[in-house]
Scaffold this motif. Structure first.
Motif, PDB file in Angstrom:
ATOM      1  N   VAL A  30      43.756 -20.630  -0.642  1.00 42.69           N
ATOM      2  CA  VAL A  30      44.591 -21.454   0.244  1.00 42.69           C
ATOM      3  C   VAL A  30      45.766 -22.032  -0.546  1.00 42.69           C
ATOM      4  CG1 VAL A  30      44.602 -23.580   1.639  1.00 42.69           C
ATOM      5  CG2 VAL A  30      42.739 -21.946   1.891  1.00 42.69           C
ATOM      6  N   TYR A  41      58.055 -23.049   5.130  1.00 41.79           N
ATOM      7  CA  TYR A  41      57.005 -23.546   6.023  1.00 41.79           C
ATOM      8  C   TYR A  41      57.581 -24.228   7.274  1.00 41.79           C
ATOM      9  CZ  TYR A  41      53.055 -26.174   7.766  1.00 41.79           C
ATOM     10  OH  TYR A  41      52.099 -26.697   8.593  1.00 41.79           O
ATOM     11  N   ASN A  45      57.264 -22.970  11.196  1.00 42.37           N
ATOM     12  CA  ASN A  45      56.577 -23.824  12.174  1.00 42.37           C
ATOM     13  C   ASN A  45      57.395 -23.942  13.448  1.00 42.37           C
ATOM     14  OD1 ASN A  45      54.179 -24.576  11.149  1.00 42.37           O
ATOM     15  ND2 ASN A  45      54.783 -26.633  10.535  1.00 42.37           N
ATOM     16  N   LYS A  57      52.646 -33.266  17.194  1.00 44.17           N
ATOM     17  CA  LYS A  57      52.526 -34.252  16.113  1.00 44.17           C
ATOM     18  C   LYS A  57      52.910 -35.643  16.623  1.00 44.17           C
ATOM     19  CE  LYS A  57      53.124 -30.884  12.430  1.00 44.17           C
ATOM     20  NZ  LYS A  57      54.099 -30.093  11.659  1.00 44.17           N
ATOM     21  N   CYS A  76      46.132 -33.424   3.999  1.00 36.41           N
ATOM     22  CA  CYS A  76      46.737 -32.097   4.103  1.00 36.41           C
ATOM     23  C   CYS A  76      48.148 -32.249   4.665  1.00 36.41           C
ATOM     24  CB  CYS A  76      45.888 -31.174   4.965  1.00 36.41           C
ATOM     25  SG  CYS A  76      44.215 -30.957   4.358  1.00 36.41           S
ATOM     26  N   CYS A  77      48.890 -33.185   4.109  1.00 34.44           N
ATOM     27  CA  CYS A  77      50.164 -33.618   4.717  1.00 34.44           C
ATOM     28  C   CYS A  77      51.236 -32.549   4.660  1.00 34.44           C
ATOM     29  CB  CYS A  77      50.653 -34.890   4.041  1.00 34.44           C
ATOM     30  SG  CYS A  77      51.097 -34.635   2.303  1.00 34.44           S
ATOM     31  N   ASP A  81      55.467 -34.077   7.928  1.00 39.54           N
ATOM     32  CA  ASP A  81      55.894 -34.488   9.284  1.00 39.54           C
ATOM     33  C   ASP A  81      55.146 -35.717   9.813  1.00 39.54           C
ATOM     34  OD1 ASP A  81      57.713 -32.449   9.477  1.00 39.54           O
ATOM     35  OD2 ASP A  81      56.483 -31.178  10.780  1.00 39.54           O
ATOM     36  N   ASP A  97      47.915 -34.141  -0.384  1.00 36.79           N
ATOM     37  CA  ASP A  97      47.848 -32.681  -0.282  1.00 36.79           C
ATOM     38  C   ASP A  97      47.542 -32.139  -1.669  1.00 36.79           C
ATOM     39  OD1 ASP A  97      49.123 -30.572   2.031  1.00 36.79           O
ATOM     40  OD2 ASP A  97      48.855 -29.755   0.013  1.00 36.79           O
ATOM     41  N   PHE A  98      46.901 -30.962  -1.717  1.00 39.69           N
ATOM     42  CA  PHE A  98      46.611 -30.434  -3.055  1.00 39.69           C
ATOM     43  C   PHE A  98      47.651 -29.435  -3.556  1.00 39.69           C
ATOM     44  CE2 PHE A  98      43.199 -26.877  -1.992  1.00 39.69           C
ATOM     45  CZ  PHE A  98      44.160 -26.167  -1.289  1.00 39.69           C
ATOM     46  N   SER A  99      48.646 -29.119  -2.734  1.00 42.02           N
ATOM     47  CA  SER A  99      49.633 -28.107  -3.132  1.00 42.02           C
ATOM     48  C   SER A  99      50.881 -28.766  -3.723  1.00 42.02           C
ATOM     49  CB  SER A  99      50.031 -27.268  -1.914  1.00 42.02           C
ATOM     50  OG  SER A  99      51.224 -26.559  -2.182  1.00 42.02           O
ATOM     51  N   MET A 102      54.060 -27.719  -1.712  1.00 45.10           N
ATOM     52  CA  MET A 102      54.270 -28.386  -0.415  1.00 45.10           C
ATOM     53  C   MET A 102      54.704 -29.834  -0.648  1.00 45.10           C
ATOM     54  SD  MET A 102      53.679 -26.191   2.092  1.00 45.10           S
ATOM     55  CE  MET A 102      52.993 -26.804   3.628  1.00 45.10           C
ATOM     56  N   GLY A 144      46.660 -32.855  10.096  1.00 41.29           N
ATOM     57  CA  GLY A 144      47.323 -31.891  10.969  1.00 41.29           C
ATOM     58  C   GLY A 144      47.236 -30.495  10.366  1.00 41.29           C
ATOM     59  N   ASN A 149      41.503 -25.362   7.038  1.00 39.85           N
ATOM     60  CA  ASN A 149      41.744 -24.726   5.735  1.00 39.85           C
ATOM     61  C   ASN A 149      40.772 -25.150   4.652  1.00 39.85           C
ATOM     62  OD1 ASN A 149      44.199 -23.217   6.342  1.00 39.85           O
ATOM     63  ND2 ASN A 149      45.086 -25.231   6.711  1.00 39.85           N
ATOM     64  N   LEU A 150      39.919 -26.108   4.959  1.00 41.53           N
ATOM     65  CA  LEU A 150      39.024 -26.624   3.914  1.00 41.53           C
ATOM     66  C   LEU A 150      37.816 -25.715   3.732  1.00 41.53           C
ATOM     67  CD1 LEU A 150      38.988 -30.453   4.772  1.00 41.53           C
ATOM     68  CD2 LEU A 150      40.598 -29.155   3.344  1.00 41.53           C
TER      69      LEU A 150
HETATM   70  C1  LIG Z   1      49.076 -25.763   7.592  1.00 43.50           C
HETATM   71  S1  LIG Z   1      49.523 -26.939   6.398  1.00 43.50           S
HETATM   72  C2  LIG Z   1      49.699 -28.398   7.354  1.00 43.50           C
HETATM   73  C3  LIG Z   1      50.805 -29.288   6.859  1.00 43.50           C
HETATM   74  C4  LIG Z   1      51.120 -30.474   7.754  1.00 43.50           C
HETATM   75  N1  LIG Z   1      49.989 -31.329   7.935  1.00 43.50           N
HETATM   76  C5  LIG Z   1      51.654 -30.024   9.085  1.00 43.50           C
HETATM   77  O1  LIG Z   1      50.975 -30.275  10.084  1.00 43.50           O
HETATM   78  O2  LIG Z   1      52.720 -29.422   9.143  1.00 43.50           O
HETATM   79  C6  LIG Z   1      47.975 -27.199   5.597  1.00 43.50           C
HETATM   80  C7  LIG Z   1      48.087 -28.025   4.344  1.00 43.50           C
HETATM   81  O3  LIG Z   1      46.772 -28.321   3.882  1.00 43.50           O
HETATM   82  C8  LIG Z   1      46.785 -28.363   2.479  1.00 43.50           C
HETATM   83  N2  LIG Z   1      45.402 -28.245   2.002  1.00 43.50           N
HETATM   84  C9  LIG Z   1      44.542 -27.231   2.215  1.00 43.50           C
HETATM   85  N3  LIG Z   1      43.354 -27.493   1.640  1.00 43.50           N
HETATM   86  C10 LIG Z   1      43.465 -28.725   1.074  1.00 43.50           C
HETATM   87  C11 LIG Z   1      42.559 -29.556   0.368  1.00 43.50           C
HETATM   88  N4  LIG Z   1      41.317 -29.187   0.088  1.00 43.50           N
HETATM   89  N5  LIG Z   1      42.994 -30.764  -0.045  1.00 43.50           N
HETATM   90  C12 LIG Z   1      44.275 -31.158   0.202  1.00 43.50           C
HETATM   91  N6  LIG Z   1      45.179 -30.407   0.858  1.00 43.50           N
HETATM   92  C13 LIG Z   1      44.763 -29.209   1.304  1.00 43.50           C
HETATM   93  C14 LIG Z   1      47.704 -27.216   2.093  1.00 43.50           C
HETATM   94  O4  LIG Z   1      48.205 -27.336   0.807  1.00 43.50           O
HETATM   95  C15 LIG Z   1      48.784 -27.334   3.175  1.00 43.50           C
HETATM   96  O5  LIG Z   1      49.864 -28.117   2.736  1.00 43.50           O
END
Ligand SMILES: C[S@@+](CC[C@H](N)C(=O)[O-])C[C@H]1O[C@@H](n2cnc3c(N)ncnc32)[C@H](O)[C@@H]1O
Length: 256
Positions: A30, A41, A45, A57, A76-77, A81, A97-99, A102, A144, A149-150
């Protein structure tokens, strides 16, 4: 920009699995995915949802009833947004967020908006499954398009619950599974064909967008999230289906 092989219209299912792996490998895949698409991204979207993700949102933020003095956590910000909108309503907001890629986009948006005086917002790198805050820290906890994704969405909800104060609002927005079989088929076909095609055209990466359907198939979506909220004994639990359940918001409050 690197274009991967042709869009997966005629390719086998393996293509859509490149960024999906169950278990221990999940987070790394991920992370790779969002590192690859971070710069495009926001554009994608808007294109894929015809701008509607902004309305969904906004609905999340209305439900959060953020006000000055509240502490809000947006998990997961991504590019921020929901976090921006919560902060604009006055809540002391953290986007987690972990990325790094992003978060870099989120931070540059924050700096561009500094004229708007968004001082009550910070972005933090961290894992939504091990939230780096103590119990009962927030009045609002949102996520959101993140839970799906977790590695364990249940663990994510447990963590949201843990850091929420009594009376806090917990809100989940994500892709859903429409209850109507025909609509579900049409919608899944859109996710299978048009979404990766747009990913290929505008981001040079069909596989990253084929992942959406793959992850959704492996995510039990709005009904299971509501069930889990009931298990956590949240109150005022609501499932708000959008576009006939193609998107969904789950809402619940931690008992005061
Ligand atoms: C689809 S994006 C959503 C971004 C934003 N919330 C939005 O609605 O536009 C998913 C986000 O989840 C983050 N993510 C996924 N797994 C994660 C985890 N275990 N911890 C923190 N962030 C995570 C990804 O890095 C990514 O930025």
């Amino acid at each position: 920009m690197r274009f991967d092989s042709p869009p997966p219209l005629v390719q086998n299912a393996r293509v859509s699995n490149v960024f999906y792996a169950p278990g221990d490998q999940r987070a790394a895949k991920v992370n790779d995915l969002f590192a690859a698409i971070a710069r495009r991204y926001d554009l994608l979207n808007d294109l894929q949802s015809f701008g509607m993700h902004r309305l969904w949102k906004r609905r999340v933020v209305q439900l959060a009833k953020a006000k000055a003095g509240d502490r809000a956590l947006d998990l997961c910000c991504g590019t921020g947004d929901i976090a921006f909108a919560l902060a604009r309503r006055g809540a002391e907001t953290t986007g987690l967020d972990f990325s790094p890629q992003m978060l870099e986009v989120a931070e540059s948006r924050r700096l561009k908006n500094s004229k708007l005086k968004i001082q009550n917002l910070k972005f933090l790198q961290g894992d939504a499954q091990q939230i780096p805050f103590s119990d009962h820290s927030f009045d609002i906890v949102t996520v959101g398009y993140g839970l799906r994704n977790l590695t364990s969405w249940e663990r994510g909800l447990d963590e949201m619950f843990r850091v929420a104060r009594p009376g806090a609002r917990l809100i989940v927005l994500d892709f859903g599974k429409p209850p109507n079989a025909l609509w579900r088929k049409i919608y899944f076909t859109h996710l299978k064909i048009s979404v990766p095609l747009m990913g290929w055209l505008f981001c040079g990466n069909a596989r990253a967008y084929a992942y959406i359907l793959e992850s959704l198939k492996n995510y039990p979506a709005q009904l299971a999230v509501a069930e889990k909220m009931r298990g956590l004994k949240l109150t005022d639990i609501r499932v708000i289906n959008l576009l006939g359940g193609a998107m969904a918001i789950n809402y619940g409050e931690k008992a005061a």
